[in-house]
Design an enzyme around this catalytic site. Structure first.
Site, PDB file in Angstrom:
ATOM      1  N   PHE A 127      -0.669  20.315  43.457  1.00  0.00           N
ATOM      2  CA  PHE A 127      -1.175  20.465  42.092  1.00  0.00           C
ATOM      3  C   PHE A 127      -2.149  21.630  42.065  1.00  0.00           C
ATOM      4  O   PHE A 127      -2.454  22.248  43.085  1.00  0.00           O
ATOM      5  CB  PHE A 127      -1.852  19.165  41.623  1.00  0.00           C
ATOM      6  CG  PHE A 127      -3.058  18.762  42.450  1.00  0.00           C
ATOM      7  CD1 PHE A 127      -4.336  19.071  42.046  1.00  0.00           C
ATOM      8  CD2 PHE A 127      -2.894  18.073  43.650  1.00  0.00           C
ATOM      9  CE1 PHE A 127      -5.440  18.698  42.794  1.00  0.00           C
ATOM     10  CE2 PHE A 127      -3.987  17.695  44.420  1.00  0.00           C
ATOM     11  CZ  PHE A 127      -5.267  18.014  43.982  1.00  0.00           C
ATOM     12  N   LYS A 159      -5.581  14.687  42.291  1.00  0.00           N
ATOM     13  CA  LYS A 159      -6.633  14.288  43.223  1.00  0.00           C
ATOM     14  C   LYS A 159      -6.591  12.788  43.489  1.00  0.00           C
ATOM     15  O   LYS A 159      -6.763  12.345  44.634  1.00  0.00           O
ATOM     16  CB  LYS A 159      -8.006  14.680  42.659  1.00  0.00           C
ATOM     17  CG  LYS A 159      -8.299  16.165  42.685  1.00  0.00           C
ATOM     18  CD  LYS A 159      -9.711  16.443  42.212  1.00  0.00           C
ATOM     19  CE  LYS A 159     -10.013  17.937  42.226  1.00  0.00           C
ATOM     20  NZ  LYS A 159     -11.404  18.220  41.812  1.00  0.00           N
ATOM     21  N   ASP A 169     -15.142  17.390  44.513  1.00  0.00           N
ATOM     22  CA  ASP A 169     -15.209  18.640  43.753  1.00  0.00           C
ATOM     23  C   ASP A 169     -14.635  19.719  44.649  1.00  0.00           C
ATOM     24  O   ASP A 169     -15.062  19.870  45.797  1.00  0.00           O
ATOM     25  CB  ASP A 169     -16.629  19.004  43.324  1.00  0.00           C
ATOM     26  CG  ASP A 169     -16.606  20.065  42.228  1.00  0.00           C
ATOM     27  OD1 ASP A 169     -16.108  19.765  41.126  1.00  0.00           O
ATOM     28  OD2 ASP A 169     -17.070  21.194  42.465  1.00  0.00           O
ATOM     29  N   SER A 220     -12.608  10.313  39.470  1.00  0.00           N
ATOM     30  CA  SER A 220     -11.828  11.476  39.040  1.00  0.00           C
ATOM     31  C   SER A 220     -10.836  11.036  37.974  1.00  0.00           C
ATOM     32  O   SER A 220     -10.378   9.900  37.956  1.00  0.00           O
ATOM     33  CB  SER A 220     -11.081  12.088  40.224  1.00  0.00           C
ATOM     34  OG  SER A 220     -10.275  13.170  39.793  1.00  0.00           O
ATOM     35  N   TYR A 246      -3.852  25.028  42.094  1.00  0.00           N
ATOM     36  CA  TYR A 246      -3.501  26.365  42.560  1.00  0.00           C
ATOM     37  C   TYR A 246      -2.623  26.352  43.819  1.00  0.00           C
ATOM     38  O   TYR A 246      -2.394  27.401  44.426  1.00  0.00           O
ATOM     39  CB  TYR A 246      -4.781  27.167  42.845  1.00  0.00           C
ATOM     40  CG  TYR A 246      -5.607  27.442  41.613  1.00  0.00           C
ATOM     41  CD1 TYR A 246      -5.353  28.550  40.809  1.00  0.00           C
ATOM     42  CD2 TYR A 246      -6.642  26.593  41.236  1.00  0.00           C
ATOM     43  CE1 TYR A 246      -6.110  28.802  39.674  1.00  0.00           C
ATOM     44  CE2 TYR A 246      -7.408  26.839  40.099  1.00  0.00           C
ATOM     45  CZ  TYR A 246      -7.132  27.939  39.331  1.00  0.00           C
ATOM     46  OH  TYR A 246      -7.879  28.190  38.192  1.00  0.00           O
ATOM     47  N   ASP A 247      -2.136  25.179  44.209  1.00  0.00           N
ATOM     48  CA  ASP A 247      -1.346  25.064  45.439  1.00  0.00           C
ATOM     49  C   ASP A 247      -0.178  26.051  45.538  1.00  0.00           C
ATOM     50  O   ASP A 247       0.096  26.575  46.624  1.00  0.00           O
ATOM     51  CB  ASP A 247      -0.813  23.639  45.603  1.00  0.00           C
ATOM     52  CG  ASP A 247      -1.882  22.668  46.080  1.00  0.00           C
ATOM     53  OD1 ASP A 247      -3.022  23.112  46.345  1.00  0.00           O
ATOM     54  OD2 ASP A 247      -1.582  21.463  46.184  1.00  0.00           O
ATOM     55  N   HIS A 307      -8.147  21.270  52.887  1.00  0.00           N
ATOM     56  CA  HIS A 307      -9.592  21.196  52.703  1.00  0.00           C
ATOM     57  C   HIS A 307     -10.038  19.769  52.408  1.00  0.00           C
ATOM     58  O   HIS A 307     -11.066  19.316  52.890  1.00  0.00           O
ATOM     59  CB  HIS A 307     -10.011  22.119  51.560  1.00  0.00           C
ATOM     60  CG  HIS A 307      -9.220  21.948  50.292  1.00  0.00           C
ATOM     61  ND1 HIS A 307      -7.840  21.965  50.261  1.00  0.00           N
ATOM     62  CD2 HIS A 307      -9.597  21.747  49.007  1.00  0.00           C
ATOM     63  CE1 HIS A 307      -7.419  21.795  49.023  1.00  0.00           C
ATOM     64  NE2 HIS A 307      -8.462  21.645  48.243  1.00  0.00           N
TER      65      HIS A 307
END
Length: 212
Positions: A171, A28, A84, A23, A173-174, A199
């Site tokens: 980071f 992430k 992803d 990544s 859409y948190d 998730h």
């Protein structure tokens, strides 16, 4: 080495050595690094090894994670772990989904997730209040070896979309995602609390159980 899990499925175990985190997303990389820290894994980012980002042509989170993991494993000759993930909003038919990062893209090709959040909010307003605010985050993790073997795991967390954005932790859409059973957004949540339910944490727990 391979072993069967409690469901009788055969998994390859990850041995000691370097693991590439496939990544270029700093958020992430940070979260995955924190999740891996207790296991003593020697990680290195794909960017640090000069591995570019491949084009994500998959039609699912798992397909894109596997594509990225295989790409880094092939180029480095090391096992590679790829993520992803994305936000799925019920009122938008599951969008932005696998295109979550693209919804944040600007004309110059850079990404601004504040713009991505505005687009989600605008589309939800178009859908109307009756469409609801239900949403969920999905994360697919794929661990690929240079010989082509791959293990994939998917996690999910349910919640609602809130507006305006709240908090500057996390980071993506948190700041507009509030997990079920909580009164604050992921953007307001302490990293340790988010890691206990996110998730990514869900997918990671499945990965750890299978391959560590």
């Amino acid at each position: 080495m391979t072993e069967r899990d409690s469901h009788g499925l055969l998994h390859r175990k990850l041995g000691p050595g370097k693991l590439v985190i496939a990544s270029h997303n700093k958020g992430k990389l940070r979260e995955i690094g924190e999740l891996l820290a207790p296991y003593g894994i020697d990680t290195v980012s794909a960017g640090a090894l000069g591995v570019p980002e491949p084009e994500e042509t998959g039609t699912s989170f798992v397909a894109n994670a596997e594509l990225k993991a295989r790409f880094s494993a092939d180029l480095t000759g090391l096992p590679a772990l790829a993520d992803d993930s994305g936000l799925c909003v019920e009122a938008l038919g599951g969008e932005p989904g696998i295109f979550s990062a693209r919804w944040a893209e600007l004309e110059d090709g850079s990404r601004d997730f504040m713009e991505g959040m505005r687009r989600v909010h605008a589309r939800m307003q178009e859908a109307g209040e009756g469409a609801g605010h239900d949403a969920h985050f999905v994360c697919a993790l794929a661990l690929a070896w240079p010989d082509g073997h791959i293990e994939s795991f998917e996690g999910r967390v349910d919640g609602i979309i809130t507006w305006p954005p709240r908090g500057n932790r996390g980071f993506g859409y948190d700041p507009i995602f509030q997990p079920l059973g909580h009164g604050i957004s992921f953007g307001e949540m302490e990293p340790k609390a988010k890691h206990a339910m996110s998730h990514r944490a869900d997918a990671f727990a499945k990965l750890v159980s299978a391959v560590f």
